[in-house]
Design an enzyme around this catalytic site. Structure first.
Site, PDB file in Angstrom:
ATOM      1  N   GLY A   1       0.677  -1.308   0.188  1.00 14.19           N
ATOM      2  CA  GLY A   1       0.117  -0.283  -0.088  1.00 14.19           C
ATOM      3  C   GLY A   1       1.019   1.029   0.105  1.00 14.19           C
ATOM      4  O   GLY A   1       0.309   2.100   0.186  1.00 14.19           O
TER       5      GLY A   1
ATOM      6  N   ARG B   1     -14.994 -16.110 -10.659  1.00 13.94           N
ATOM      7  CA  ARG B   1     -14.487 -14.494 -10.059  1.00 13.94           C
ATOM      8  C   ARG B   1     -15.725 -13.035 -10.131  1.00 13.94           C
ATOM      9  O   ARG B   1     -15.485 -11.928  -9.685  1.00 13.94           O
ATOM     10  CB  ARG B   1     -13.165 -14.467 -11.710  1.00 13.94           C
ATOM     11  CG  ARG B   1     -13.218 -12.957 -12.171  1.00 13.94           C
ATOM     12  CD  ARG B   1     -11.984 -12.827 -13.210  1.00 13.94           C
ATOM     13  NE  ARG B   1     -11.286 -14.110 -12.597  1.00 13.94           N
ATOM     14  CZ  ARG B   1     -10.121 -13.851 -12.249  1.00 13.94           C
ATOM     15  NH1 ARG B   1     -10.071 -12.545 -12.224  1.00 13.94           N
ATOM     16  NH2 ARG B   1      -9.093 -14.998 -12.007  1.00 13.94           N
TER      17      ARG B   1
ATOM     18  N   MET C   1      -3.742  -6.975  -6.767  1.00 18.33           N
ATOM     19  CA  MET C   1      -3.507  -7.704  -7.823  1.00 18.33           C
ATOM     20  C   MET C   1      -4.313  -9.018  -8.337  1.00 18.33           C
ATOM     21  O   MET C   1      -3.933 -10.322  -8.637  1.00 18.33           O
ATOM     22  CB  MET C   1      -1.906  -8.435  -7.362  1.00 18.33           C
ATOM     23  CG  MET C   1      -1.105  -8.393  -6.637  1.00 18.33           C
ATOM     24  SD  MET C   1      -0.508  -6.455  -8.243  1.00 18.33           S
ATOM     25  CE  MET C   1       0.714  -7.799  -8.800  1.00 18.33           C
ATOM     26  N   ARG C   2      -5.345  -8.644  -8.832  1.00 15.38           N
ATOM     27  CA  ARG C   2      -6.135  -9.640  -9.270  1.00 15.38           C
ATOM     28  C   ARG C   2      -7.367  -8.891 -11.035  1.00 15.38           C
ATOM     29  O   ARG C   2      -7.331  -7.717 -10.755  1.00 15.38           O
ATOM     30  CB  ARG C   2      -7.722  -9.509  -8.196  1.00 15.38           C
ATOM     31  CG  ARG C   2      -6.877 -10.087  -7.261  1.00 15.38           C
ATOM     32  CD  ARG C   2      -8.012 -11.459  -6.797  1.00 15.38           C
ATOM     33  NE  ARG C   2      -9.195 -11.585  -7.475  1.00 15.38           N
ATOM     34  CZ  ARG C   2      -9.798 -13.329  -7.658  1.00 15.38           C
ATOM     35  NH1 ARG C   2      -8.997 -13.674  -7.956  1.00 15.38           N
ATOM     36  NH2 ARG C   2     -10.456 -13.484  -8.167  1.00 15.38           N
ATOM     37  N   ILE C   3      -7.249 -10.222 -11.584  1.00 15.54           N
ATOM     38  CA  ILE C   3      -7.641  -9.957 -12.511  1.00 15.54           C
ATOM     39  C   ILE C   3      -9.686  -9.454 -12.553  1.00 15.54           C
ATOM     40  O   ILE C   3     -10.078 -10.107 -11.963  1.00 15.54           O
ATOM     41  CB  ILE C   3      -7.463 -11.048 -13.470  1.00 15.54           C
ATOM     42  CG1 ILE C   3      -6.191 -10.840 -14.008  1.00 15.54           C
ATOM     43  CG2 ILE C   3      -7.903 -10.231 -15.053  1.00 15.54           C
ATOM     44  CD1 ILE C   3      -5.569 -11.488 -15.139  1.00 15.54           C
TER      45      ILE C   3
ATOM     46  N   ASN D   1      -5.710   2.364 -13.058  1.00 12.76           N
ATOM     47  CA  ASN D   1      -4.272   1.514 -12.916  1.00 12.76           C
ATOM     48  C   ASN D   1      -3.482   2.304 -12.369  1.00 12.76           C
ATOM     49  O   ASN D   1      -2.719   2.907 -14.132  1.00 12.76           O
ATOM     50  CB  ASN D   1      -5.231   0.480 -13.300  1.00 12.76           C
ATOM     51  CG  ASN D   1      -3.980  -0.675 -12.639  1.00 12.76           C
ATOM     52  OD1 ASN D   1      -3.499  -1.325 -11.371  1.00 12.76           O
ATOM     53  ND2 ASN D   1      -3.519  -1.206 -13.704  1.00 12.76           N
TER      54      ASN D   1
ATOM     55  N   HIS E   1       0.655   1.078 -13.257  1.00 12.11           N
ATOM     56  CA  HIS E   1       1.286  -0.359 -14.240  1.00 12.11           C
ATOM     57  C   HIS E   1       2.866  -0.094 -13.809  1.00 12.11           C
ATOM     58  O   HIS E   1       3.206   1.327 -14.497  1.00 12.11           O
ATOM     59  CB  HIS E   1       0.910  -0.607 -15.380  1.00 12.11           C
ATOM     60  CG  HIS E   1       1.238  -2.427 -15.354  1.00 12.11           C
ATOM     61  ND1 HIS E   1       1.521  -3.378 -15.100  1.00 12.11           N
ATOM     62  CD2 HIS E   1       2.519  -2.638 -16.880  1.00 12.11           C
ATOM     63  CE1 HIS E   1       1.810  -3.994 -16.387  1.00 12.11           C
ATOM     64  NE2 HIS E   1       2.621  -3.683 -16.759  1.00 12.11           N
TER      65      HIS E   1
ATOM     66  N   SER F   1       3.178   3.733 -15.066  1.00 10.51           N
ATOM     67  CA  SER F   1       1.820   4.457 -16.629  1.00 10.51           C
ATOM     68  C   SER F   1       0.745   4.225 -15.302  1.00 10.51           C
ATOM     69  O   SER F   1       0.523   2.798 -14.620  1.00 10.51           O
ATOM     70  CB  SER F   1       1.973   3.409 -17.684  1.00 10.51           C
ATOM     71  OG  SER F   1       2.940   3.704 -18.586  1.00 10.51           O
TER      72      SER F   1
ATOM     73  N   THR G   1     -10.009  -1.066 -18.313  1.00 12.66           N
ATOM     74  CA  THR G   1     -11.027  -1.247 -19.439  1.00 12.66           C
ATOM     75  C   THR G   1     -10.783  -3.230 -20.238  1.00 12.66           C
ATOM     76  O   THR G   1      -9.556  -3.604 -19.134  1.00 12.66           O
ATOM     77  CB  THR G   1     -10.929  -1.290 -20.984  1.00 12.66           C
ATOM     78  OG1 THR G   1      -9.141  -1.082 -21.378  1.00 12.66           O
ATOM     79  CG2 THR G   1     -11.043   0.434 -21.177  1.00 12.66           C
TER      80      THR G   1
ATOM     81  N   ASP H   1      -4.299  -4.328 -17.944  1.00 16.32           N
ATOM     82  CA  ASP H   1      -2.849  -3.578 -18.318  1.00 16.32           C
ATOM     83  C   ASP H   1      -2.648  -3.268 -19.483  1.00 16.32           C
ATOM     84  O   ASP H   1      -2.055  -2.365 -20.345  1.00 16.32           O
ATOM     85  CB  ASP H   1      -1.154  -4.199 -18.201  1.00 16.32           C
ATOM     86  CG  ASP H   1      -1.566  -4.571 -16.304  1.00 16.32           C
ATOM     87  OD1 ASP H   1      -0.732  -5.411 -17.144  1.00 16.32           O
ATOM     88  OD2 ASP H   1      -2.261  -4.258 -15.937  1.00 16.32           O
TER      89      ASP H   1
ATOM     90  N   GLN I   1       8.859   3.572  -8.471  1.00 22.31           N
ATOM     91  CA  GLN I   1       7.675   3.481  -7.009  1.00 22.31           C
ATOM     92  C   GLN I   1       7.825   5.245  -6.794  1.00 22.31           C
ATOM     93  O   GLN I   1       6.461   5.451  -6.448  1.00 22.31           O
ATOM     94  CB  GLN I   1       8.117   2.212  -5.893  1.00 22.31           C
ATOM     95  CG  GLN I   1       7.599   1.034  -6.012  1.00 22.31           C
ATOM     96  CD  GLN I   1       6.776   0.641  -5.431  1.00 22.31           C
ATOM     97  OE1 GLN I   1       6.748   1.066  -4.094  1.00 22.31           O
ATOM     98  NE2 GLN I   1       5.070  -0.092  -5.443  1.00 22.31           N
TER      99      GLN I   1
ATOM    100  N   GLU J   1       5.503   6.741  -8.847  1.00 22.76           N
ATOM    101  CA  GLU J   1       4.892   6.286  -8.955  1.00 22.76           C
ATOM    102  C   GLU J   1       3.722   7.410  -7.791  1.00 22.76           C
ATOM    103  O   GLU J   1       2.516   7.316  -8.179  1.00 22.76           O
ATOM    104  CB  GLU J   1       4.227   5.306  -8.525  1.00 22.76           C
ATOM    105  CG  GLU J   1       4.347   4.052  -9.689  1.00 22.76           C
ATOM    106  CD  GLU J   1       4.364   2.554  -8.937  1.00 22.76           C
ATOM    107  OE1 GLU J   1       4.530   2.327  -7.868  1.00 22.76           O
ATOM    108  OE2 GLU J   1       4.292   1.915  -9.596  1.00 22.76           O
TER     109      GLU J   1
HETATM  110  C1  GRF Z   1       3.276  -1.043  -7.623  1.00 19.09           C
HETATM  111  O1  GRF Z   1       4.455  -0.875  -7.770  1.00 19.09           O
HETATM  112  C2  GRF Z   1       2.754  -0.721  -8.352  1.00 19.09           C
HETATM  113  O2  GRF Z   1       2.936  -0.419  -9.399  1.00 19.09           O
HETATM  114  C3  GRF Z   1       2.196  -2.695  -8.633  1.00 19.09           C
HETATM  115  O3  GRF Z   1       1.699  -2.745  -7.646  1.00 19.09           O
HETATM  116  C4  GRF Z   1       2.598  -2.486  -6.822  1.00 19.09           C
HETATM  117  C5  GRF Z   1       2.833  -2.645  -5.681  1.00 19.09           C
HETATM  118  O4  GRF Z   1       2.482  -1.568  -5.000  1.00 19.09           O
HETATM  119  N1  GRF Z   1       0.778  -2.423  -9.487  1.00 19.09           N
HETATM  120  P1  GRF Z   1       1.908  -0.687  -3.389  1.00 19.09           P
HETATM  121  O5  GRF Z   1       2.725  -0.555  -2.494  1.00 19.09           O
HETATM  122  O6  GRF Z   1       1.176  -1.710  -2.995  1.00 19.09           O
HETATM  123  O7  GRF Z   1       1.299   0.564  -3.723  1.00 19.09           O
END
Ligand code: GRF
Length: 203
Positions: A11, A64, A89-91, A106, A108, A135, A140, A144, A170, A173
């Site tokens: 997080g 799902r 981290m789920r689709i 999102n 990435h 990014s 959609t 990704d 990061q 980000e």
């Molecule tokens: C980040 O690098 C993000 O781009 C990716 O997951 C990583 C986890 O980040 N999707 P966080 O520390 O849990 O925000």
């Protein structure tokens, strides 16, 4: 502007959003943090900030779509203006993506369209990329692959490792997500049939 943030891990992006709100750089409120995994650092960060949390363990659902519907049922009472995937981290199923179309973002850790999917830093090194980065895009049904909003490039140096790249990405980000979310909070950023508009102009 009401944000719901979805996480699966540490997080740090959530923390950057919380910090930006508290510093007056982001005119928004994170009203809910939802995690698909229990006992992750992002949940502690939410609790520290007094933000409601919900944990939905996807392993307890038999499909799902059932899991995604449970997320919708947990999220909608909070009336989000934007739903933010931050290390989630789920689709997501088309059900979920359609439900939040135009207000689902999102981040990435690559310069899309390069390196969709996982292990992006290692892959950038293996491909000998001279630049890398992160990014932010509207989500959609393409993994990704949604319409790009913003990217932050970094230079790859000869002695970079996946870890040193990850650290620098990061940091990008944590600057970029609050900036983009402020555009949303100011009603400047939208997804239309002609693509992404910022201040009414195609990005
Ligand atoms: C980040 O690098 C993000 O781009 C990716 O997951 C990583 C986890 O980040 N999707 P966080 O520390 O849990 O925000």
């Amino acid at each position: 502007h009401r944000l719901v943030v979805l996480i699966s891990g540490s997080g740090t992006n959530l923390q950057a959003i919380i910090d930006a709100c508290q510093a007056g750089q982001l005119d928004a409120e994170t009203v809910l943090v939802l995690s698909n995994r229990p006992d992750v650092g992002g949940l502690d960060r939410a609790h520290q900030a007094g933000i409601d949390t919900v944990t939905l363990d996807h392993r307890q659902f038999d499909s799902r779509e059932a899991f995604d519907q449970a997320m919708i049922d947990a999220i909608d009472p909070y009336r989000p203006d934007t739903v933010v995937l931050a290390g989630f981290m789920r689709i997501l199923s088309p059900l979920f993506v359609r439900h939040y179309a135009g207000r689902l973002l999102n981040i990435h850790p690559s310069l899309l369209p390069r390196h969709r999917g996982l292990h992006t830093h290692q892959r950038a090194l293996e491909d000998g990329d001279t630049e890398h980065g992160c990014s932010i895009h509207f989500v959609t049904e393409e993994l990704d692959g949604g319409p790009l909003i913003a990217q932050a490039p970094i230079a790859v140096t000869a002695n970079d490792t996946a870890q040193t790249l990850s650290n620098r990405v990061q940091q990008c980000e944590h600057q970029l997500y609050p900036l983009v979310l402020q555009w949303r909070a100011q009603q400047r950023l939208s997804l239309t049939d002609e693509g992404v508009l910022l201040d009414g102009k195609p990005l």
